[in-house]
Design a protein around this motif. Sequence first.
Motif, mmCIF file in Angstrom:
data_model
loop_
_atom_site.group_PDB
_atom_site.id
_atom_site.type_symbol
_atom_site.label_atom_id
_atom_site.label_comp_id
_atom_site.label_asym_id
_atom_site.label_seq_id
_atom_site.Cartn_x
_atom_site.Cartn_y
_atom_site.Cartn_z
ATOM 1 N N GLN A 197 56.569 38.567 50.095
ATOM 2 C CA GLN A 197 56.326 39.296 51.334
ATOM 3 C C GLN A 197 54.890 39.793 51.453
ATOM 4 O O GLN A 197 54.279 39.747 52.509
ATOM 5 C CB GLN A 197 57.288 40.489 51.435
ATOM 6 N N GLY A 198 54.354 40.310 50.364
ATOM 7 C CA GLY A 198 52.999 40.860 50.408
ATOM 8 C C GLY A 198 52.629 41.487 49.082
ATOM 9 O O GLY A 198 53.217 41.170 48.036
ATOM 10 N N PHE A 199 51.672 42.433 49.140
ATOM 11 C CA PHE A 199 51.119 42.988 47.918
ATOM 12 C C PHE A 199 50.742 44.457 48.096
ATOM 13 O O PHE A 199 50.097 44.828 49.083
ATOM 14 C CB PHE A 199 49.840 42.222 47.523
ATOM 15 N N ASN A 200 51.150 45.292 47.144
ATOM 16 C CA ASN A 200 50.589 46.636 47.025
ATOM 17 C C ASN A 200 49.212 46.531 46.375
ATOM 18 O O ASN A 200 49.001 45.711 45.473
ATOM 19 C CB ASN A 200 51.477 47.527 46.162
ATOM 20 N N ILE A 201 48.299 47.400 46.813
ATOM 21 C CA ILE A 201 46.929 47.392 46.292
ATOM 22 C C ILE A 201 46.616 48.760 45.701
ATOM 23 O O ILE A 201 46.844 49.794 46.333
ATOM 24 C CB ILE A 201 45.911 47.091 47.417
ATOM 25 N N VAL A 202 46.063 48.776 44.482
ATOM 26 C CA VAL A 202 45.494 49.985 43.890
ATOM 27 C C VAL A 202 44.041 49.675 43.545
ATOM 28 O O VAL A 202 43.676 48.525 43.288
ATOM 29 C CB VAL A 202 46.265 50.459 42.631
ATOM 30 N N ALA A 203 43.188 50.705 43.549
ATOM 31 C CA ALA A 203 41.764 50.464 43.282
ATOM 32 C C ALA A 203 41.122 51.700 42.674
ATOM 33 O O ALA A 203 41.581 52.826 42.885
ATOM 34 C CB ALA A 203 41.033 50.070 44.575
ATOM 35 N N GLY A 204 40.031 51.464 41.928
ATOM 36 C CA GLY A 204 39.220 52.560 41.410
ATOM 37 C C GLY A 204 39.461 52.917 39.967
ATOM 38 O O GLY A 204 39.064 53.997 39.521
ATOM 39 N N ASP A 215 39.462 47.827 38.322
ATOM 40 C CA ASP A 215 38.829 48.123 39.603
ATOM 41 C C ASP A 215 39.801 47.848 40.741
ATOM 42 O O ASP A 215 39.853 48.592 41.719
ATOM 43 C CB ASP A 215 37.582 47.258 39.794
ATOM 44 N N LEU A 216 40.546 46.773 40.615
ATOM 45 C CA LEU A 216 41.495 46.373 41.643
ATOM 46 C C LEU A 216 42.787 45.921 40.988
ATOM 47 O O LEU A 216 42.765 45.078 40.086
ATOM 48 C CB LEU A 216 40.899 45.227 42.487
ATOM 49 N N GLY A 217 43.899 46.482 41.428
ATOM 50 C CA GLY A 217 45.208 46.073 40.949
ATOM 51 C C GLY A 217 46.036 45.548 42.104
ATOM 52 O O GLY A 217 46.067 46.149 43.187
ATOM 53 N N VAL A 218 46.715 44.426 41.882
ATOM 54 C CA VAL A 218 47.501 43.758 42.913
ATOM 55 C C VAL A 218 48.933 43.640 42.409
ATOM 56 O O VAL A 218 49.171 43.111 41.319
ATOM 57 C CB VAL A 218 46.923 42.362 43.230
ATOM 58 N N ILE A 219 49.885 44.126 43.190
ATOM 59 C CA ILE A 219 51.287 44.154 42.771
ATOM 60 C C ILE A 219 52.112 43.325 43.750
ATOM 61 O O ILE A 219 52.153 43.617 44.952
ATOM 62 C CB ILE A 219 51.808 45.605 42.725
ATOM 63 N N VAL A 220 52.746 42.282 43.243
ATOM 64 C CA VAL A 220 53.512 41.357 44.072
ATOM 65 C C VAL A 220 54.764 42.042 44.614
ATOM 66 O O VAL A 220 55.505 42.689 43.866
ATOM 67 C CB VAL A 220 53.905 40.123 43.238
ATOM 68 N N ILE A 221 55.010 41.879 45.907
ATOM 69 C CA ILE A 221 56.219 42.422 46.539
ATOM 70 C C ILE A 221 57.023 41.262 47.113
ATOM 71 O O ILE A 221 56.537 40.506 47.959
ATOM 72 C CB ILE A 221 55.868 43.426 47.665
ATOM 73 N N LYS A 254 30.206 44.924 36.547
ATOM 74 C CA LYS A 254 31.390 44.083 36.407
ATOM 75 C C LYS A 254 32.520 44.593 37.291
ATOM 76 O O LYS A 254 32.582 45.775 37.650
ATOM 77 C CB LYS A 254 31.841 44.044 34.948
ATOM 78 N N PHE A 255 33.434 43.699 37.619
ATOM 79 C CA PHE A 255 34.563 44.015 38.497
ATOM 80 C C PHE A 255 35.806 43.404 37.869
ATOM 81 O O PHE A 255 35.823 42.216 37.535
ATOM 82 C CB PHE A 255 34.322 43.419 39.886
ATOM 83 N N LYS A 256 36.841 44.204 37.677
ATOM 84 C CA LYS A 256 38.029 43.749 36.962
ATOM 85 C C LYS A 256 39.254 43.811 37.865
ATOM 86 O O LYS A 256 39.483 44.811 38.542
ATOM 87 C CB LYS A 256 38.250 44.589 35.702
ATOM 88 N N VAL A 257 40.048 42.735 37.811
ATOM 89 C CA VAL A 257 41.242 42.603 38.636
ATOM 90 C C VAL A 257 42.435 42.291 37.748
ATOM 91 O O VAL A 257 42.320 41.520 36.789
ATOM 92 C CB VAL A 257 41.074 41.479 39.679
#
Length: 668
Positions: free
Chosen positions: A299-306, A285-291, A266-269
């Motif tokens: 403007q874009g997105f910070n990404i965290v993973a793992g 597994d993947l985190g997306v942070i709105v900027i 499984k993969f979780k976002v």
Amino acid sequence: MLRGRPLAGGATRAPAKSGVRLLSSRAPTARVCAVAVPSKPPTSRAAKRSKVEIIKEKSDYLRHPLMEELVNENPFINEEAMQLMKFHGSYMQDQRERRAFGQGKFYQFMMRTRQPSGLVTNRLYLVMDDLADKYGNGTLRLTTRQAYQLHGVLKEDLKTVFSSVIKNMGSTLGACGDVNRNVMGPAAPYKNRPEYVFAQQCANDIADLLAPQSGAYYDIWLDGEKFVTQYMENPKVTADRAFNGYGTNYEASPEPIYGAQFLPRKFKVAVTVPGDNSVDIFTNDLGVIVITDAAGELQGFNIVAGGGMGRTHRNDDTFPRLADPIGYVGKDDIFHAVKAIVATQRDYGRRDDRKQARLKYLVDEWGVDKFRSVVEQYMGKAFEPFKPLPEWRFEDYLGWHEQGDGKLFYGVYVQNGRIKGQPKRALRAVIESYGIPVTLTANQNIILREVEPAWRDDIQRALAAAGLAPVEELTAVDRLSMACPALPLCGLAITEAERSLPHVNERLTALLSRLGLGSEPLTVRMTGCPNGCARPYMAEIGFVGDGPNTYQVWLGGSSNQTRLAETFAERVKLANLEATLEPLFFYWREARRPGEGFGDFSARVGFEALRQYAAGYISEHEAGELPKVALPADSYAALAARAASQGKSIAHAANEALQQLTGSGAAQ
């Protein structure tokens, strides 16, 4: 990874390229490979794969033998079909407490929905409420990933239940299985805060991007008819899914991202906004942070993973892990970044050992730098540096709030996410009468949206009369607690969670009140097994099932869910709850810094100090029953001073002194 080789179903993946990678264009360009790509298999033998991998590959993209098993006379489906059923959003379960003597297991099914950001239309809420009564066990379960679970569905009713959800603007596709699961997002329906609107839209788009595409879902549940609604996928999602300039896709495959074998696990976002950690962003597994910029423009997105929670007792090769910062991407590149991370997991994740198949183990093994480098190959450009963020906080959004457009939203506390009985009927009445849409939260609660101010008092009175207490009446422990369903339905459960936590919370509240800490917030989470569905490894106190009425106790998580807890005690019986925690709470009361929560205190002083303190602790009740010893006034004053300096009672300090003299344990 061998690119360009034949794949199941005759599809091929785009070949690798070499040369210099351009960092400012999405067009397919040459690139630098940071890892070796062999031209032939390194071994003459095929890589070892788990049994589930073979089932997936042979299934014709999740169709067979599930289609055949669903129409036979058995009340169950076989093992192969059961593995495929997960991808469609359902688990077969055994209701252990309804087994009839000599008749074996009592089979039924749990259905889970896909609700990006927890958003539920008024129409779908009413349909789910009806299905629970007609085909389920009469309850609705709100999950820790902002979705519904409907328990107790019999095999003969599955098609009716699934088709009803689909035809009423819902879905269960990808709610379980080795694919992307429900995408979480911040639950607050703020209309005047554009970052929240962007986050919820991004969560929905990522859910669409990573949804299975083969059509098997509609073949099974709607006889091949893809139900047409007014909903249309974001055209950029469609275009970016099809883009294959850097080897993310299987060419000419019904599943362009997943291929015939889908993901290893499984993969979780989760998606959120800076500072708002209501979604436990680092457990994914993947985190997306709105900027956004100062004007509120995306403007874009910070990404965290793992990140990930699941583990196995006494197997040190399995562990909970927090996601790491990977970098930043501009707004036009977010779907390519998501695909690149999924493709990295797909091609490099373990397929021989499902206990090691989550993305967190790949990131942990490789390290963040190598992981980032490989992801960048699939993305076709480098990540920019991670953008600075404010301090994280946890928000539960309970109670009344302004939406920002003149309307209100109301966060309703639902104990352990189980809607049943009179509260279920009252929620139904309110939601139906006023035409209210809702949002399911990551803390198992529900938000009523689009509430006119004139409705407020009537809604609150109706819900309070049904036992859905206003937030002001909740205990500090209840408000922040969560539990997984566990027994009797979950096949992995070792012990109770949902049914035990309310009583545990009562005991914790009584203990804290007795020590003068009754108003202190405390994050408590309980699971019936170590898989961690209620995220106990992030809690200030986590109870993890380890046997009948027996739990591991995890301590030291932070109240804003940015620090992992650690194992403090093994195999603690519920009967020993107060004896285990009272010394620690007393120590916290006496030695904490101003405003310091229990989790922060536990992490700061360390477990060795906690254990030493607990070893000599004497409760007031115990002190009253011990023999009395007369001391000279100066000795008593010295003992009292020592006790005060160490945050201990005089009886505690005296007991420790006696232990040192006798070399024994508790001197009682």
